[in-house]
Design a protein around this motif. Sequence first.
Motif, PDB file in Angstrom:
ATOM      1  N   VAL A  52       0.838  -1.192   0.000  1.00  0.00           N
ATOM      2  CA  VAL A  52       0.000   0.000   0.000  1.00  0.00           C
ATOM      3  C   VAL A  52       0.875   1.245   0.000  1.00  0.00           C
ATOM      4  O   VAL A  52       1.948   1.278   0.601  1.00  0.00           O
ATOM      5  CB  VAL A  52      -0.950   0.000   1.204  1.00  0.00           C
ATOM      6  N   LEU A  53       0.398   2.279  -0.663  1.00  0.00           N
ATOM      7  CA  LEU A  53       1.186   3.492  -0.854  1.00  0.00           C
ATOM      8  C   LEU A  53       1.407   4.240   0.453  1.00  0.00           C
ATOM      9  O   LEU A  53       2.529   4.662   0.761  1.00  0.00           O
ATOM     10  CB  LEU A  53       0.488   4.405  -1.872  1.00  0.00           C
ATOM     11  N   GLU A  54       0.369   4.405   1.263  1.00  0.00           N
ATOM     12  CA  GLU A  54       0.448   5.205   2.474  1.00  0.00           C
ATOM     13  C   GLU A  54       0.881   4.408   3.695  1.00  0.00           C
ATOM     14  O   GLU A  54       0.951   4.954   4.793  1.00  0.00           O
ATOM     15  CB  GLU A  54      -0.907   5.865   2.750  1.00  0.00           C
ATOM     16  N   GLY A  55       1.147   3.129   3.543  1.00  0.00           N
ATOM     17  CA  GLY A  55       1.710   2.335   4.625  1.00  0.00           C
ATOM     18  C   GLY A  55       0.777   2.198   5.810  1.00  0.00           C
ATOM     19  O   GLY A  55      -0.415   1.894   5.674  1.00  0.00           O
ATOM     20  N   VAL A  56       1.309   2.444   7.010  1.00  0.00           N
ATOM     21  CA  VAL A  56       0.556   2.249   8.253  1.00  0.00           C
ATOM     22  C   VAL A  56      -0.632   3.193   8.319  1.00  0.00           C
ATOM     23  O   VAL A  56      -1.702   2.833   8.833  1.00  0.00           O
ATOM     24  CB  VAL A  56       1.485   2.419   9.463  1.00  0.00           C
ATOM     25  N   ARG A  57      -0.501   4.407   7.822  1.00  0.00           N
ATOM     26  CA  ARG A  57      -1.620   5.355   7.846  1.00  0.00           C
ATOM     27  C   ARG A  57      -2.825   4.783   7.105  1.00  0.00           C
ATOM     28  O   ARG A  57      -3.966   4.906   7.562  1.00  0.00           O
ATOM     29  CB  ARG A  57      -1.197   6.678   7.228  1.00  0.00           C
ATOM     30  N   GLN A  58      -2.579   4.173   5.967  1.00  0.00           N
ATOM     31  CA  GLN A  58      -3.672   3.587   5.200  1.00  0.00           C
ATOM     32  C   GLN A  58      -4.251   2.382   5.920  1.00  0.00           C
ATOM     33  O   GLN A  58      -5.469   2.167   5.930  1.00  0.00           O
ATOM     34  CB  GLN A  58      -3.178   3.205   3.808  1.00  0.00           C
ATOM     35  N   ALA A  59      -3.397   1.565   6.538  1.00  0.00           N
ATOM     36  CA  ALA A  59      -3.882   0.401   7.283  1.00  0.00           C
ATOM     37  C   ALA A  59      -4.714   0.820   8.491  1.00  0.00           C
ATOM     38  O   ALA A  59      -5.690   0.147   8.842  1.00  0.00           O
ATOM     39  CB  ALA A  59      -2.698  -0.459   7.723  1.00  0.00           C
ATOM     40  N   LEU A  60      -4.353   1.926   9.142  1.00  0.00           N
ATOM     41  CA  LEU A  60      -5.135   2.402  10.276  1.00  0.00           C
ATOM     42  C   LEU A  60      -6.530   2.823   9.849  1.00  0.00           C
ATOM     43  O   LEU A  60      -7.515   2.585  10.571  1.00  0.00           O
ATOM     44  CB  LEU A  60      -4.412   3.577  10.950  1.00  0.00           C
ATOM     45  N   TRP A  61      -6.644   3.464   8.689  1.00  0.00           N
ATOM     46  CA  TRP A  61      -7.974   3.850   8.218  1.00  0.00           C
ATOM     47  C   TRP A  61      -8.793   2.622   7.840  1.00  0.00           C
ATOM     48  O   TRP A  61      -9.990   2.557   8.150  1.00  0.00           O
ATOM     49  CB  TRP A  61      -7.853   4.786   7.017  1.00  0.00           C
ATOM     50  N   LEU A  62      -8.176   1.652   7.183  1.00  0.00           N
ATOM     51  CA  LEU A  62      -8.914   0.459   6.761  1.00  0.00           C
ATOM     52  C   LEU A  62      -9.397  -0.364   7.948  1.00  0.00           C
ATOM     53  O   LEU A  62     -10.466  -0.992   7.885  1.00  0.00           O
ATOM     54  CB  LEU A  62      -8.035  -0.405   5.856  1.00  0.00           C
ATOM     55  N   THR A  63      -8.636  -0.376   9.026  1.00  0.00           N
ATOM     56  CA  THR A  63      -8.995  -1.178  10.202  1.00  0.00           C
ATOM     57  C   THR A  63      -9.668  -0.355  11.289  1.00  0.00           C
ATOM     58  O   THR A  63      -9.978  -0.903  12.347  1.00  0.00           O
ATOM     59  CB  THR A  63      -7.744  -1.842  10.781  1.00  0.00           C
ATOM     60  N   LYS A  64      -9.860   0.967  11.057  1.00  0.00           N
ATOM     61  CA  LYS A  64     -10.491   1.853  12.043  1.00  0.00           C
ATOM     62  C   LYS A  64      -9.757   1.748  13.375  1.00  0.00           C
ATOM     63  O   LYS A  64     -10.340   1.401  14.410  1.00  0.00           O
ATOM     64  CB  LYS A  64     -11.974   1.521  12.201  1.00  0.00           C
ATOM     65  N   ALA A  65      -8.472   2.044  13.355  1.00  0.00           N
ATOM     66  CA  ALA A  65      -7.622   1.825  14.513  1.00  0.00           C
ATOM     67  C   ALA A  65      -6.884   3.092  14.898  1.00  0.00           C
ATOM     68  O   ALA A  65      -6.654   3.984  14.071  1.00  0.00           O
ATOM     69  CB  ALA A  65      -6.621   0.699  14.245  1.00  0.00           C
ATOM     70  N   LYS A  66      -6.493   3.153  16.158  1.00  0.00           N
ATOM     71  CA  LYS A  66      -5.709   4.248  16.718  1.00  0.00           C
ATOM     72  C   LYS A  66      -4.278   3.778  16.912  1.00  0.00           C
ATOM     73  O   LYS A  66      -4.040   2.689  17.443  1.00  0.00           O
ATOM     74  CB  LYS A  66      -6.308   4.709  18.050  1.00  0.00           C
ATOM     75  N   PHE A  67      -3.328   4.602  16.503  1.00  0.00           N
ATOM     76  CA  PHE A  67      -1.909   4.236  16.545  1.00  0.00           C
ATOM     77  C   PHE A  67      -1.313   4.626  17.890  1.00  0.00           C
ATOM     78  O   PHE A  67      -1.531   5.732  18.400  1.00  0.00           O
ATOM     79  CB  PHE A  67      -1.167   4.942  15.408  1.00  0.00           C
TER      80      PHE A  67
ATOM     81  N   PHE B  86      -5.981  10.894   4.151  1.00  0.00           N
ATOM     82  CA  PHE B  86      -4.897  11.255   3.249  1.00  0.00           C
ATOM     83  C   PHE B  86      -5.474  11.658   1.889  1.00  0.00           C
ATOM     84  O   PHE B  86      -5.007  11.223   0.840  1.00  0.00           O
ATOM     85  CB  PHE B  86      -3.899  10.102   3.092  1.00  0.00           C
ATOM     86  N   TYR B  87      -6.519  12.478   1.942  1.00  0.00           N
ATOM     87  CA  TYR B  87      -7.110  13.034   0.733  1.00  0.00           C
ATOM     88  C   TYR B  87      -6.062  13.857  -0.027  1.00  0.00           C
ATOM     89  O   TYR B  87      -5.237  14.528   0.593  1.00  0.00           O
ATOM     90  CB  TYR B  87      -8.304  13.925   1.114  1.00  0.00           C
ATOM     91  N   PRO B  88      -5.981  13.814  -1.344  1.00  0.00           N
ATOM     92  CA  PRO B  88      -6.921  13.210  -2.307  1.00  0.00           C
ATOM     93  C   PRO B  88      -6.617  11.761  -2.680  1.00  0.00           C
ATOM     94  O   PRO B  88      -7.186  11.254  -3.631  1.00  0.00           O
ATOM     95  CB  PRO B  88      -6.765  14.121  -3.520  1.00  0.00           C
ATOM     96  N   ILE B  89      -5.715  11.099  -1.972  1.00  0.00           N
ATOM     97  CA  ILE B  89      -5.407   9.707  -2.271  1.00  0.00           C
ATOM     98  C   ILE B  89      -6.546   8.830  -1.760  1.00  0.00           C
ATOM     99  O   ILE B  89      -7.000   8.987  -0.615  1.00  0.00           O
ATOM    100  CB  ILE B  89      -4.073   9.293  -1.636  1.00  0.00           C
ATOM    101  N   SER B  90      -6.992   7.912  -2.574  1.00  0.00           N
ATOM    102  CA  SER B  90      -8.091   7.031  -2.198  1.00  0.00           C
ATOM    103  C   SER B  90      -7.587   5.954  -1.236  1.00  0.00           C
ATOM    104  O   SER B  90      -6.482   5.430  -1.408  1.00  0.00           O
ATOM    105  CB  SER B  90      -8.693   6.373  -3.442  1.00  0.00           C
ATOM    106  N   PRO B  91      -8.372   5.575  -0.228  1.00  0.00           N
ATOM    107  CA  PRO B  91      -7.954   4.490   0.676  1.00  0.00           C
ATOM    108  C   PRO B  91      -7.839   3.139  -0.012  1.00  0.00           C
ATOM    109  O   PRO B  91      -7.221   2.227   0.539  1.00  0.00           O
ATOM    110  CB  PRO B  91      -9.053   4.477   1.734  1.00  0.00           C
ATOM    111  N   THR B  92      -8.427   3.007  -1.196  1.00  0.00           N
ATOM    112  CA  THR B  92      -8.383   1.731  -1.905  1.00  0.00           C
ATOM    113  C   THR B  92      -7.205   1.626  -2.866  1.00  0.00           C
ATOM    114  O   THR B  92      -7.124   0.638  -3.612  1.00  0.00           O
ATOM    115  CB  THR B  92      -9.687   1.534  -2.696  1.00  0.00           C
ATOM    116  N   ILE B  93      -6.287   2.597  -2.839  1.00  0.00           N
ATOM    117  CA  ILE B  93      -5.178   2.566  -3.778  1.00  0.00           C
ATOM    118  C   ILE B  93      -4.282   1.365  -3.499  1.00  0.00           C
ATOM    119  O   ILE B  93      -4.042   0.995  -2.341  1.00  0.00           O
ATOM    120  CB  ILE B  93      -4.382   3.884  -3.717  1.00  0.00           C
ATOM    121  N   ASP B  94      -3.803   0.727  -4.553  1.00  0.00           N
ATOM    122  CA  ASP B  94      -2.912  -0.433  -4.522  1.00  0.00           C
ATOM    123  C   ASP B  94      -3.604  -1.709  -4.054  1.00  0.00           C
ATOM    124  O   ASP B  94      -2.944  -2.754  -3.943  1.00  0.00           O
ATOM    125  CB  ASP B  94      -1.682  -0.184  -3.639  1.00  0.00           C
ATOM    126  N   LEU B  95      -4.898  -1.684  -3.753  1.00  0.00           N
ATOM    127  CA  LEU B  95      -5.629  -2.897  -3.404  1.00  0.00           C
ATOM    128  C   LEU B  95      -6.205  -3.532  -4.663  1.00  0.00           C
ATOM    129  O   LEU B  95      -6.589  -2.835  -5.607  1.00  0.00           O
ATOM    130  CB  LEU B  95      -6.747  -2.602  -2.412  1.00  0.00           C
TER     131      LEU B  95
END
Length: 415
Positions: free
Chosen positions: A107-122, A250-259
Amino acid sequence: MFRTAVCSSVGPVAGVRGCFPRCVSLSAAVSGAGAPRPKPRERPHIAGLERISYAERMHYVPGLAKPEFPQWDRGWKDPRQYRSPKPEHMALYRQQPCYIFNQRTSVLEGVRQALWLTKAKFLEGLPAQIVSLAEDPANQIEDQDERVKNIIRHSRFWDTTEIRPPRERFCPSLLNSLLHLCGGLQASHPSLGRRMLADKYSLAVSWKRAEDLFQVRGQNGRLLNSMTPLPALAGQEEVSATAEHVLETFYPISPTIDLQCTHVYDQKSFTGFREDYPYPHAHTLFLMEAGNTPKLYPEQLRAKMVMFTFGNALARAQALYGNEPRVLEKPIVVQSVATNGRLFQFVVFQLNTTELESDSGVKNLVWVDADQPLYEFAKVRPFIRKKIVQVPAGLSGYQPDTFKKFLALYLHGAS
């Protein structure tokens, strides 16, 4: 920007495929070098206006259309001549697309993108309960540092005759030896005998996030299973306080990028084991940068750890409580360790809720301890530069705290 014309007298442009007109723009020619070829357009069939082909002449004739023959039915299935049907004709075709995260996803945004996908706090660093296990002298192994050094020397020096063994060889050897060393504490911690290490199991779990459907699936590494679940690391008050946390975007990057986007999928939840498996609780997931998996940057590797620990926890929650979204009374904790043979990454995931569609409400928790070196250098021959030894031969720069964290994660939940 100037545009230079390329005429036929100059010749073809180096690295550019295909034929060009008599005079074309150099920038246009180079920019189209890597462009994919457009697919041929399907011509509509109009009754009474069939195209004249060279089928009757049985040889190619310029100006006549290519003949179209009906597909020959052999009367039996030949696997060498199999043609896959169109996605629209498959039984598992769905109108809504599904975005899949697998072991090869970067994934492009790394952990930031994974946190949004899993609805998690770092949360940076390991939880206090695991840190206390690492610092407790009662959990230390006899001659611990010397035995770990011998494991490193075995994986890098003694197990090969090469000057620099490949990572595909020394990385699994190092991890297996470290797990074997930790398993020797079963005499003082009897519950360690109620675990099982599984390899090449397949995970599949689905969830909805905003308006999109996501899946985590595929083989992801070695999983240490246990008969008993890991205790929750965050109390009820800390879990309730996560409702005020605002997820980072991380707008304007879509959370689904690289999936991987597909319309052919099966929306199911499967832990990878049968229901009567005696070790149903996922304890620790071990990942290695070796084998047939692609090499990931550390940020993308940590995102992969977060996604697959979340996937194992969510699959277990759906097996226990069903697919109805809810806030869990007993949170599910799954750990992960990743290594490339020198650097170690540690991730602990606590699943507090399966209500993942909206950004509001209780969030999940992720603890990440990144880039922990077990040693600095392991050289068969010394590194000499300008007649000065920069790095001596052998093992140097050993970091004992890294293995203490590894051992603490292994002993977490043991008695």
